[in-house]
Design a protein around this motif. Sequence first.
Motif, PDB file in Angstrom:
ATOM      1  N   THR A  98      -4.879  -7.128  -0.088  1.00 48.36           N
ATOM      2  CA  THR A  98      -4.865  -7.022   1.362  1.00 48.36           C
ATOM      3  C   THR A  98      -5.744  -8.120   1.916  1.00 48.36           C
ATOM      4  O   THR A  98      -6.913  -8.236   1.537  1.00 48.36           O
ATOM      5  CB  THR A  98      -5.390  -5.648   1.814  1.00 48.36           C
ATOM      6  OG1 THR A  98      -4.616  -4.634   1.176  1.00 48.36           O
ATOM      7  CG2 THR A  98      -5.292  -5.493   3.318  1.00 48.36           C
ATOM      8  N   ASP A 150      -7.054  -9.921   7.430  1.00 49.01           N
ATOM      9  CA  ASP A 150      -6.389  -9.487   8.661  1.00 49.01           C
ATOM     10  C   ASP A 150      -5.645  -8.165   8.486  1.00 49.01           C
ATOM     11  O   ASP A 150      -4.978  -7.696   9.397  1.00 49.01           O
ATOM     12  CB  ASP A 150      -5.429 -10.571   9.173  1.00 49.01           C
ATOM     13  CG  ASP A 150      -4.293 -10.865   8.205  1.00 49.01           C
ATOM     14  OD1 ASP A 150      -4.150 -10.167   7.169  1.00 49.01           O
ATOM     15  OD2 ASP A 150      -3.538 -11.826   8.474  1.00 49.01           O
ATOM     16  N   GLY A 151      -5.755  -7.563   7.287  1.00 48.19           N
ATOM     17  CA  GLY A 151      -5.128  -6.275   7.030  1.00 48.19           C
ATOM     18  C   GLY A 151      -3.720  -6.361   6.477  1.00 48.19           C
ATOM     19  O   GLY A 151      -3.141  -5.336   6.105  1.00 48.19           O
ATOM     20  N   ASN A 152      -3.148  -7.552   6.402  1.00 35.93           N
ATOM     21  CA  ASN A 152      -1.782  -7.704   5.891  1.00 35.93           C
ATOM     22  C   ASN A 152      -1.769  -7.791   4.369  1.00 35.93           C
ATOM     23  O   ASN A 152      -2.629  -8.434   3.769  1.00 35.93           O
ATOM     24  CB  ASN A 152      -1.133  -8.971   6.478  1.00 35.93           C
ATOM     25  CG  ASN A 152      -0.818  -8.809   7.938  1.00 35.93           C
ATOM     26  OD1 ASN A 152      -0.333  -7.774   8.361  1.00 35.93           O
ATOM     27  ND2 ASN A 152      -1.102  -9.831   8.719  1.00 35.93           N
ATOM     28  N   PRO A 153      -0.773  -7.159   3.743  1.00 38.87           N
ATOM     29  CA  PRO A 153      -0.664  -7.242   2.286  1.00 38.87           C
ATOM     30  C   PRO A 153      -0.187  -8.634   1.858  1.00 38.87           C
ATOM     31  O   PRO A 153       0.450  -9.342   2.640  1.00 38.87           O
ATOM     32  CB  PRO A 153       0.377  -6.184   1.946  1.00 38.87           C
ATOM     33  CG  PRO A 153       1.183  -6.029   3.184  1.00 38.87           C
ATOM     34  CD  PRO A 153       0.259  -6.329   4.331  1.00 38.87           C
ATOM     35  N   TYR A 154      -0.516  -9.021   0.636  1.00 41.51           N
ATOM     36  CA  TYR A 154      -0.036 -10.299   0.093  1.00 41.51           C
ATOM     37  C   TYR A 154       0.225 -10.163  -1.396  1.00 41.51           C
ATOM     38  O   TYR A 154      -0.286  -9.243  -2.049  1.00 41.51           O
ATOM     39  CB  TYR A 154      -1.023 -11.439   0.357  1.00 41.51           C
ATOM     40  CG  TYR A 154      -2.311 -11.320  -0.414  1.00 41.51           C
ATOM     41  CD1 TYR A 154      -2.443 -11.852  -1.693  1.00 41.51           C
ATOM     42  CD2 TYR A 154      -3.407 -10.673   0.132  1.00 41.51           C
ATOM     43  CE1 TYR A 154      -3.616 -11.740  -2.403  1.00 41.51           C
ATOM     44  CE2 TYR A 154      -4.584 -10.564  -0.561  1.00 41.51           C
ATOM     45  CZ  TYR A 154      -4.694 -11.094  -1.831  1.00 41.51           C
ATOM     46  OH  TYR A 154      -5.859 -10.978  -2.529  1.00 41.51           O
TER      47      TYR A 154
END
Length: 100
Positions: free
Chosen positions: A17, A20-24
């Motif tokens: 994560t 910015d809180g977005n998964p990758y």
Amino acid sequence: TRVEGTGFVGKYKVEGTASDGNPYKADLSIIKDGAGYFFEWKSDKSQVAFGIWKGGVAAASFGGRQCSFALYDIQSNGNLEGNWGGQKAVIFGTETAKRQ
């Protein structure tokens, strides 16, 4: 998840994560480089880092050869035993921080 290699050096599939809180998802390669290790994450936003591996943990610094890292092991008496350095260093330094 390791996909190639043995020990610490090798290739891995990583998921995480971002800040910015977005998964990758990325492919991570770890290569021995002098006294340390070169890390390279390949994804839509590729990054490289340099760091150290000690026991079961690793520390890596981002930002190029001028950046440094520190890795501390907390001792049973509360002291910190550390190693520090950077990609420009010929050898790594050591440090003991004693609780006051």
